[in-house]
Design an enzyme around this catalytic site. Structure first.
Site, PDB file in Angstrom:
ATOM      1  N   GLY A 129       0.878  -1.170   0.000  1.00  0.00           N
ATOM      2  CA  GLY A 129       0.000   0.000   0.000  1.00  0.00           C
ATOM      3  C   GLY A 129       0.913   1.216   0.000  1.00  0.00           C
ATOM      4  O   GLY A 129       2.136   1.076  -0.020  1.00  0.00           O
TER       5      GLY A 129
ATOM      6  N   ASP B 279      10.154   3.688   7.596  1.00  0.00           N
ATOM      7  CA  ASP B 279      10.011   5.028   8.183  1.00  0.00           C
ATOM      8  C   ASP B 279       9.080   5.974   7.425  1.00  0.00           C
ATOM      9  O   ASP B 279       8.856   7.098   7.853  1.00  0.00           O
ATOM     10  CB  ASP B 279      11.396   5.681   8.325  1.00  0.00           C
ATOM     11  CG  ASP B 279      12.131   5.772   6.995  1.00  0.00           C
ATOM     12  OD1 ASP B 279      11.485   5.583   5.937  1.00  0.00           O
ATOM     13  OD2 ASP B 279      13.347   6.032   7.011  1.00  0.00           O
ATOM     14  N   GLY B 280       8.575   5.522   6.284  1.00  0.00           N
ATOM     15  CA  GLY B 280       7.646   6.385   5.544  1.00  0.00           C
ATOM     16  C   GLY B 280       8.328   7.516   4.782  1.00  0.00           C
ATOM     17  O   GLY B 280       7.655   8.398   4.255  1.00  0.00           O
TER      18      GLY B 280
ATOM     19  N   ARG C 187       4.391  13.748  -7.237  1.00  0.00           N
ATOM     20  CA  ARG C 187       4.285  13.014  -8.502  1.00  0.00           C
ATOM     21  C   ARG C 187       2.895  13.247  -9.087  1.00  0.00           C
ATOM     22  O   ARG C 187       1.903  13.297  -8.356  1.00  0.00           O
ATOM     23  CB  ARG C 187       4.510  11.529  -8.229  1.00  0.00           C
ATOM     24  CG  ARG C 187       4.315  10.655  -9.443  1.00  0.00           C
ATOM     25  CD  ARG C 187       4.826   9.272  -9.208  1.00  0.00           C
ATOM     26  NE  ARG C 187       4.118   8.595  -8.119  1.00  0.00           N
ATOM     27  CZ  ARG C 187       4.540   7.473  -7.565  1.00  0.00           C
ATOM     28  NH1 ARG C 187       5.662   6.910  -7.950  1.00  0.00           N
ATOM     29  NH2 ARG C 187       3.843   6.897  -6.611  1.00  0.00           N
TER      30      ARG C 187
ATOM     31  N   ASP D 294       3.028  -4.097  -8.421  1.00  0.00           N
ATOM     32  CA  ASP D 294       2.624  -2.884  -7.700  1.00  0.00           C
ATOM     33  C   ASP D 294       3.289  -1.648  -8.315  1.00  0.00           C
ATOM     34  O   ASP D 294       2.926  -0.524  -7.974  1.00  0.00           O
ATOM     35  CB  ASP D 294       2.971  -2.980  -6.209  1.00  0.00           C
ATOM     36  CG  ASP D 294       4.396  -3.417  -5.971  1.00  0.00           C
ATOM     37  OD1 ASP D 294       4.786  -4.481  -6.484  1.00  0.00           O
ATOM     38  OD2 ASP D 294       5.150  -2.682  -5.294  1.00  0.00           O
ATOM     39  N   ASN D 295       4.246  -1.855  -9.187  1.00  0.00           N
ATOM     40  CA  ASN D 295       4.895  -0.726  -9.867  1.00  0.00           C
ATOM     41  C   ASN D 295       4.422  -0.583 -11.307  1.00  0.00           C
ATOM     42  O   ASN D 295       5.047   0.124 -12.100  1.00  0.00           O
ATOM     43  CB  ASN D 295       6.420  -0.895  -9.843  1.00  0.00           C
ATOM     44  CG  ASN D 295       6.976  -0.817  -8.435  1.00  0.00           C
ATOM     45  OD1 ASN D 295       6.333  -0.275  -7.543  1.00  0.00           O
ATOM     46  ND2 ASN D 295       8.160  -1.367  -8.225  1.00  0.00           N
TER      47      ASN D 295
ATOM     48  N   ASP E 102       6.951   4.466 -10.673  1.00  0.00           N
ATOM     49  CA  ASP E 102       7.760   4.023  -9.530  1.00  0.00           C
ATOM     50  C   ASP E 102       9.206   3.762  -9.942  1.00  0.00           C
ATOM     51  O   ASP E 102       9.635   2.619 -10.108  1.00  0.00           O
ATOM     52  CB  ASP E 102       7.154   2.779  -8.864  1.00  0.00           C
ATOM     53  CG  ASP E 102       6.304   3.185  -7.669  1.00  0.00           C
ATOM     54  OD1 ASP E 102       5.991   4.385  -7.532  1.00  0.00           O
ATOM     55  OD2 ASP E 102       5.952   2.312  -6.858  1.00  0.00           O
TER      56      ASP E 102
HETATM   57  P1  AMP Z   1       8.913   0.430  -3.759  1.00  0.00           P
HETATM   58  O1  AMP Z   1      10.104  -0.452  -3.672  1.00  0.00           O
HETATM   59  O2  AMP Z   1       9.239   1.891  -3.581  1.00  0.00           O
HETATM   60  O3  AMP Z   1       8.087   0.176  -4.961  1.00  0.00           O
HETATM   61  O4  AMP Z   1       8.013   0.078  -2.492  1.00  0.00           O
HETATM   62  C1  AMP Z   1       7.449  -1.194  -2.232  1.00  0.00           C
HETATM   63  C2  AMP Z   1       6.520  -1.086  -1.062  1.00  0.00           C
HETATM   64  O5  AMP Z   1       7.246  -0.726   0.132  1.00  0.00           O
HETATM   65  C3  AMP Z   1       5.423  -0.061  -1.189  1.00  0.00           C
HETATM   66  O6  AMP Z   1       4.262  -0.559  -0.572  1.00  0.00           O
HETATM   67  C4  AMP Z   1       5.985   1.148  -0.472  1.00  0.00           C
HETATM   68  O7  AMP Z   1       4.988   1.997   0.003  1.00  0.00           O
HETATM   69  C5  AMP Z   1       6.759   0.495   0.663  1.00  0.00           C
HETATM   70  N1  AMP Z   1       7.916   1.298   1.083  1.00  0.00           N
HETATM   71  C6  AMP Z   1       9.080   1.477   0.435  1.00  0.00           C
HETATM   72  N2  AMP Z   1       9.910   2.268   1.119  1.00  0.00           N
HETATM   73  C7  AMP Z   1       9.269   2.617   2.252  1.00  0.00           C
HETATM   74  C8  AMP Z   1       9.584   3.419   3.395  1.00  0.00           C
HETATM   75  N3  AMP Z   1      10.757   4.020   3.513  1.00  0.00           N
HETATM   76  N4  AMP Z   1       8.657   3.542   4.344  1.00  0.00           N
HETATM   77  C9  AMP Z   1       7.463   2.933   4.245  1.00  0.00           C
HETATM   78  N5  AMP Z   1       7.103   2.148   3.222  1.00  0.00           N
HETATM   79  C10 AMP Z   1       7.990   1.991   2.243  1.00  0.00           C
HETATM   80 MG    MG Z   2       6.509   0.824  -5.687  1.00  0.00          MG
END
Ligand code: AMP
Ligand code: MG
Length: 478
Positions: A82, A117-118, A168, A244-245, A254
């Protein structure tokens, strides 16, 4: 200005309201003026943007939400995804009536952050900003970057780094993984709401058709095929094609450890965290189809197996048609009924076997003259005999086309960029930005926004990487 919150309001059971959390000493570094104009938003200065992003009464965060989705990551289903570090701030209805999402990435924790950490780091937000603008100006469908926000907040990845955010912009943030999630968790009523919403806002012209599900899948198949064809033609390796990307709008989405090819290695792997090469450059067309198969499962309550197969079978032809169209244009071959693939493939084979820089050599090709060949080009190949054989064949085909040299060359230059985004240059931009100097970021953006121009002032951005720049290791960490 018209803001709307259709996703937050009409699909409230699929989201969680979340307020963006400011970063320490947050400051706006860049605003994308042409995109801002296109959207018709009224905030122009850096201060106005800071205020509108983080003040409690701002119209941008009255309805900000984190979206729930899942995804197939490296082939494995993960239901626990999510928006973990981003929020959908709002939708904007642009002056021309188009609907666009504003999404703030790096906005702090949400219920989907799991243990992370979001946040997003400056390095990865700069990389996403540069890449989305680079692809856009090459004509490759992509999300856009509206605004970059730097800060003094430190975030830990493999080392301590500056936290940052970016806004974005894209048609919607609906991913393959949204549909997959509600299908695999058997929440079929929610899946239906998601489909109804998609027809209402994003596939409007299909919504009254009795075949709307097949037509929607078909549209996504076609758009995805075209996007991947343009990745292959321009030498772009996405690196993390998890579902998811993948956007249902067939846009590049993404950005992580992506790369444009330097030396042409067909099985190049840009993602250091993908040693098996699941997402290598030449795997991308096949992965696109794998991902569409995964998405198609979510259509199975509405379509028979045979209907789904028929739609998925269209993928290969769409991809080959688009790829052929761009590659012929890159080689100066007029669209006609003659099959020129042998000439194109031999050129690609020569580039691969002699490890030539993909973009630089295509740009050289723009100056190929049938009568002369190009002697400096010939001399740069070790296997000159092979080059001569190929050049003769190309010269013969070109001479039959009746296309004046200058016109052909000018046309080819619109397909063979002088400036592509190079990881080693992105790294130099990042190193300076980490010191608080964004001047190189700004000038590189200028070059990337006119990729086909011959601009001597920007010449330094056209150089292929020195040896150290070819071996940079880019991981998923962001
Ligand atoms: P991504 O690799 O950026 O496509 O992220 C994959 C999943 O991990 C997604 O659900 C992102 O929201 C979550 N995510 C990635 N990095 C973080 C982060 N630093 N804090 C919280 N969620 C993350
Ligand atoms: Mg992603």
């Amino acid at each position: 200005m018209r803001l709307d919150h259709s996703y937050a309001n009409e699909l409230s059971e699929l989201v969680t309201p979340v307020l963006p959390q400011a970063l320490k000493n947050a400051r706006v570094v860049t605003i994308n003026q042409s995109l801002l104009d296109q959207l018709g938003l009224p905030w122009h200065t850096h201060d106005e943007w800071l205020k509108v992003l983080f003040s409690a009464e701002s119209p941008l965060n009255q309805h900000s939400v984190a979206q729930k989705y899942g995804g197939h990551q490296f082939g494995h289903w993960n239901p626990d995804l999510g928006d973990g570090r981003g929020v959908l701030l709002s939708e904007v209805i642009a002056p021309n009536g188009e609907r666009w999402d504003l999404h703030l990435k790096g906005a702090g924790q949400t219920p989907y952050s799991r243990f992370a950490d979001g946040r997003a780091v400056l390095r990865s937000t700069i990389r996403e900003y540069l890449a989305s603008e680079a692809l856009f100006h090459l004509g490759i469908p992509t999300s856009r970057a509206l605004c970059l926000i730097a800060s003094d907040e430190m975030v830990y990845r493999e080392k301590s780094e500056h936290g940052a955010m970016m806004i974005r912009v894209c048609q919607s943030h609906l991913r393959f993984g949204h549909f997959e999630y509600f299908f695999h968790s058997q929440q079929l009523d929610k899946l239906e709401h998601l489909f109804d919403y998609s027809f209402k806002y994003h596939f409007t012209e299909l919504s009254d058709s009795p075949d709307r599900y097949a037509l929607m899948l078909s549209r996504i198949v076609q758009d995805t095929a075209k996007m991947i064809a343009s990745w292959q033609a321009f030498g772009f390796n996405h690196g993390v094609m998890n579902t998811d990307n993948m956007s249902i709008h067939g846009i590049t989405f993404d950005f992580g450890p992506y790369a444009f090819l330097d030396d042409f290695e067909p099985n190049y792997i840009c993602n250091h965290s993908d040693p098996q090469g699941r997402y290598s450059f030449d795997s991308q067309p096949g992965v696109g189809l794998w991902n569409l198969n995964a998405l198609a499962m979510a259509f199975s309550p509405y379509l028979s197996r045979q209907q789904i197969t028929e739609v998925l079978n269209q993928y290969e032809q769409h991809l080959l048609t688009e790829y052929g169209h761009i590659m012929r244009a890159k080689c100066g071959l007029k669209p006609n009924n003659v099959d020129n693939s042998a000439i194109i493939n031999e050129w690609l084979d020569m580039l691969a076997s002699e490890k030539k820089d993909y973009s630089v050599y295509f740009r050289f090709l723009c100056d190929f003259e049938p009568k002369l060949g190009v002697s400096s080009l010939r001399d740069s190949f070790i296997d000159g005999t092979r080059f001569d054989r190929w050049a003769q064949r190309l010269a013969h085909t070109l001479s039959e086309q009746n296309w004046p040299q200058e016109q052909r060359s000018a046309s080819m230059k619109q397909y063979n960029p002088k400036f592509v985004l190079r990881n080693y240059l992105a790294q130099q931009v990042i190193d300076k930005a980490e010191q608080g100097d964004f001047s190189l970021f700004e000038t590189y953006l200028v070059a990337l926004s006119q990729p086909f121009a011959d601009n001597p002032e920007l010449e330094k951005f056209a150089a292929p990487p020195p040896d150290w720049g070819k071996t940079l290791e880019i991981s998923c960490s962001s």
